[in-house]
Design a protein around this motif. Structure first.
Motif, PDB file in Angstrom:
ATOM      1  N   LYS A  31       2.143  -3.456  -4.203  1.00 50.13           N
ATOM      2  CA  LYS A  31       1.717  -4.793  -3.818  1.00 50.13           C
ATOM      3  C   LYS A  31       2.934  -5.707  -3.703  1.00 50.13           C
ATOM      4  O   LYS A  31       3.951  -5.459  -4.357  1.00 50.13           O
ATOM      5  CB  LYS A  31       0.765  -5.361  -4.873  1.00 50.13           C
ATOM      6  CG  LYS A  31      -0.446  -4.508  -5.161  1.00 50.13           C
ATOM      7  CD  LYS A  31      -1.265  -5.090  -6.306  1.00 50.13           C
ATOM      8  CE  LYS A  31      -2.479  -4.229  -6.623  1.00 50.13           C
ATOM      9  NZ  LYS A  31      -3.281  -4.803  -7.737  1.00 50.13           N
ATOM     10  N   SER A  90       4.319   3.753  -1.160  1.00 52.68           N
ATOM     11  CA  SER A  90       4.761   4.386  -2.402  1.00 52.68           C
ATOM     12  C   SER A  90       6.279   4.479  -2.468  1.00 52.68           C
ATOM     13  O   SER A  90       6.955   4.564  -1.428  1.00 52.68           O
ATOM     14  CB  SER A  90       4.178   5.800  -2.519  1.00 52.68           C
ATOM     15  OG  SER A  90       2.768   5.779  -2.548  1.00 52.68           O
ATOM     16  N   ASN A 136       2.558   3.928  -6.631  1.00 52.34           N
ATOM     17  CA  ASN A 136       1.648   4.005  -5.496  1.00 52.34           C
ATOM     18  C   ASN A 136       0.903   2.687  -5.315  1.00 52.34           C
ATOM     19  O   ASN A 136       0.876   1.848  -6.221  1.00 52.34           O
ATOM     20  CB  ASN A 136       0.638   5.141  -5.699  1.00 52.34           C
ATOM     21  CG  ASN A 136       1.290   6.498  -5.811  1.00 52.34           C
ATOM     22  OD1 ASN A 136       2.333   6.758  -5.202  1.00 52.34           O
ATOM     23  ND2 ASN A 136       0.673   7.385  -6.585  1.00 52.34           N
ATOM     24  N   SER A 137       0.298   2.531  -4.161  1.00 49.68           N
ATOM     25  CA  SER A 137      -0.489   1.326  -3.858  1.00 49.68           C
ATOM     26  C   SER A 137       0.303   0.062  -4.179  1.00 49.68           C
ATOM     27  O   SER A 137      -0.202  -0.860  -4.832  1.00 49.68           O
ATOM     28  CB  SER A 137      -1.802   1.342  -4.641  1.00 49.68           C
ATOM     29  OG  SER A 137      -2.560   2.491  -4.332  1.00 49.68           O
ATOM     30  N   GLY A 176       0.796  -1.217   0.000  1.00 43.06           N
ATOM     31  CA  GLY A 176       0.000   0.000   0.000  1.00 43.06           C
ATOM     32  C   GLY A 176       0.826   1.264   0.000  1.00 43.06           C
ATOM     33  O   GLY A 176       0.285   2.366  -0.164  1.00 43.06           O
ATOM     34  N   ARG A 192      -1.899   2.818 -10.900  1.00 40.84           N
ATOM     35  CA  ARG A 192      -1.058   2.862  -9.688  1.00 40.84           C
ATOM     36  C   ARG A 192       0.292   3.535  -9.954  1.00 40.84           C
ATOM     37  O   ARG A 192       0.827   4.201  -9.073  1.00 40.84           O
ATOM     38  CB  ARG A 192      -0.819   1.448  -9.168  1.00 40.84           C
ATOM     39  CG  ARG A 192      -2.071   0.691  -8.794  1.00 40.84           C
ATOM     40  CD  ARG A 192      -1.741  -0.623  -8.097  1.00 40.84           C
ATOM     41  NE  ARG A 192      -1.001  -1.553  -8.932  1.00 40.84           N
ATOM     42  CZ  ARG A 192       0.190  -2.066  -8.620  1.00 40.84           C
ATOM     43  NH1 ARG A 192       0.775  -1.737  -7.482  1.00 40.84           N
ATOM     44  NH2 ARG A 192       0.785  -2.927  -9.431  1.00 40.84           N
TER      45      ARG A 192
END
Length: 122
Positions: free
Chosen positions: A87, A16, A84-85, A14, A67
């Motif tokens: 995983k 960055s 971003n975001s 989650g 993302r």
């Protein structure tokens, strides 16, 4: 002529990171510059590509659409990849390269920067 990648590191899911690809010896916005990644035992794959100032078109691989954002700072002669975001499956080594709309195997060795490791883990 050289591309220098940096910005990798350890981040929680989650979170960055922003990768940087700094160019020396040439003007970066005259060329398509982008990012690839390669997990152990797998082929190198395109992540994102930004075309030259001719049209500035972009490409994003499906797994990163929405993302990741690629951008260029001409004053710093640098291309960025804002991630971003993040995983866990984004964990791998990321490379920047010129001629990024070509298949990875077709990009000359001298067009590649060194890799930077991104680790997404809690």
């Amino acid at each position: 002529v050289q591309l220098q990648a940096s910005g990798g590191g350890l981040v929680q899911p989650g979170g960055s990171l922003r990768l940087s690809c700094a160019a020396s010896g040439f003007t970066l916005d005259d060329y398509a510059i982008g990012w690839f990644r390669q997990a152990p035992g797998e082929e190198r794959e395109a992540v994102s590509c930004l075309n030259s100032r001719r049209d500035g078109r972009t490409y994003y691989a499906d797994p990163v659409k929405g993302r990741f954002t690629i951008s260029r700072d001409n004053a710093k002669n640098t291309v960025y990849l804002q991630m971003n975001s993040l995983k866990p499956e984004d964990t791998t080594v990321y490379y920047c390269a010129g001629d990024c709309f070509a298949p990875p195997a077709a990009i000359p060795r001298g067009y590649w920067g060194q890799g930077t490791l991104v680790t997404v883990s809690s």
